[in-house]
Design an enzyme around this catalytic site. Structure first.
Site, mmCIF file in Angstrom:
data_model
loop_
_atom_site.group_PDB
_atom_site.id
_atom_site.type_symbol
_atom_site.label_atom_id
_atom_site.label_comp_id
_atom_site.label_asym_id
_atom_site.label_seq_id
_atom_site.Cartn_x
_atom_site.Cartn_y
_atom_site.Cartn_z
ATOM 1 N N ALA A 1 17.412 -82.256 32.652
ATOM 2 C CA ALA A 1 17.637 -81.113 33.536
ATOM 3 C C ALA A 1 17.898 -79.849 32.740
ATOM 4 O O ALA A 1 17.881 -78.750 33.288
ATOM 5 C CB ALA A 1 18.811 -81.382 34.476
ATOM 6 N N ASP B 1 10.791 -78.063 30.849
ATOM 7 C CA ASP B 1 9.494 -78.600 30.422
ATOM 8 C C ASP B 1 9.463 -78.782 28.908
ATOM 9 O O ASP B 1 8.951 -79.791 28.399
ATOM 10 C CB ASP B 1 8.366 -77.669 30.872
ATOM 11 C CG ASP B 1 8.369 -77.449 32.371
ATOM 12 O OD1 ASP B 1 8.126 -78.411 33.108
ATOM 13 O OD2 ASP B 1 8.664 -76.314 32.800
ATOM 14 N N HIS C 1 8.746 -74.776 35.178
ATOM 15 C CA HIS C 1 9.952 -74.414 35.920
ATOM 16 C C HIS C 1 10.438 -73.111 35.292
ATOM 17 O O HIS C 1 11.303 -73.085 34.421
ATOM 18 C CB HIS C 1 11.020 -75.505 35.792
ATOM 19 C CG HIS C 1 12.353 -75.096 36.360
ATOM 20 N ND1 HIS C 1 12.520 -74.702 37.677
ATOM 21 C CD2 HIS C 1 13.590 -74.992 35.785
ATOM 22 C CE1 HIS C 1 13.792 -74.380 37.880
ATOM 23 N NE2 HIS C 1 14.451 -74.536 36.750
#
Length: 318
Positions: free
Chosen positions: A121, A126, A178
């Site tokens: 997380a 990525d 992200h």
């Protein structure tokens, strides 16, 4: 993953790690949670505080502190350790510090004999997912990140507010990084099974005000909206982590947008990006390749190039 008890370790006990543990406990997802923190006193305090939830939940979860060397029989190790870059509005700026943090951690965890699943997380998620895959030597299916799962949830929430429907009746994915280069795959967004683009075409008077570019922008910037107002995002991502853990431990075969190591899916190799994947007890069973429109395929390739560039700037010491 032969342990009978469902065991999860969380590395990093700040906002995200503690919110994840709280979600796991309240949803009775696993049997044991081991918290690993840089500051033992803080980790102990978090474990003690969380242990006081047990009288008010459906089943007891054993929660305690430990170390990377005790990850041997963990089913899942969740990585939430990280450091933000003050003043930055690009998660990729954290790539070098993320590598410096995770290199020793992954070495210690793998030296323990860990053979389970890494769930990342930490931002840039990525890049961190790729770092963990390279450093661990595990098969790519056993290393995944939260990726665009939280962005896809944000997209569904925004759409649910303007249509209006329950967000769980909205299906669709945000793909790619992200981060700043993410994008919604509008060609695959459906409302109750009906393509969103058909709804907009058939009901111009009701939904003519809907600006997809504006919704995509709000989806991308939602995390920053929270961060700049209270200093952290953690409830949403904490629940996303719990959702992924449950999907893994229950062998659910749910399709979730996660950061995955790509091996020629979508024409991309040796990079991690947010894509829909089937999540099972083994981690990622299969990556789904959506039939993207030509502009979407270009957006995905561009996003992967940005992630790959950030990976390439790391001073690797393998």
């Amino acid at each position: 993953m032969g342990s009978k008890a469902r065991k999860v370790a969380i590395v990093g006990v700040g906002h995200v790690g503690s919110s994840c543990a709280y979600s796991l406990i309240n949803q009775s997802i696993c049997d044991e949670i081991m918290l690993i923190g840089r500051t033992p006193d803080r980790a102990y305090a978090q474990a003690l505080d969380l242990s006081h939830c047990m009288d008010f939940v459906h089943s007891r979860t054993k929660i305690y502190t430990g170390s990377c060397e005790q990850c041997t029989d963990m089913d899942i190790v969740i990585l939430c350790a990280g450091a933000s870059v003050p003043g930055s509005k690009n998660r990729l700026d954290q790539a070098d510090s993320a590598y410096a943090i995770h290199k020793p951690l992954i070495g210690r965890i793998m030296d323990s004999g860990f053979t389970g699943i890494f769930l990342t997380a930490s931002n840039p998620v990525d890049v961190v997912t790729y770092i963990v895959w390279r450093l661990s030597g595990l098969p790519r299916g056993q290393v995944l990140g939260t990726g665009t799962s939280i962005d896809s949830s944000r997209l569904k929430t925004l759409l649910s507010e303007v249509l209006p429907v329950d967000p769980r009746s909205v299906q669709g994915y945000v793909l790619g990084e992200h981060g700043e280069s993410q994008f919604p795959a509008w060609s695959h967004v459906t409302i109750g099974g009906k393509p969103l683009m058909d709804i907009l075409t058939q009901h111009p008077q009701r939904f003519g005000h809907l600006k997809l570019a504006e919704i995509a922008h709000k989806t991308r910037d939602a995390g920053w909206e929270i961060y700049y107002r209270k200093g952290a995002t953690h409830y949403g991502i904490g629940n996303a982590l719990a959702y992924l853990v449950r999907s893994i431990l229950n062998d659910d075969h749910k399709i979730i947008a996660v950061s995955a190591v790509l091996d020629n899916e979508y024409g991309q190799t040796d990079v991690c990006a947010g894509v829909p994947a089937i999540i099972t007890r083994q981690g990622i069973k299969e990556i789904l390749e959506l039939n993207l429109s030509p502009p979407e395929q270009e957006q995905f390739a561009s996003s992967c190039a940005i992630i790959r560039s950030a990976i390439g700037r790391i001073a690797w010491e393998l």
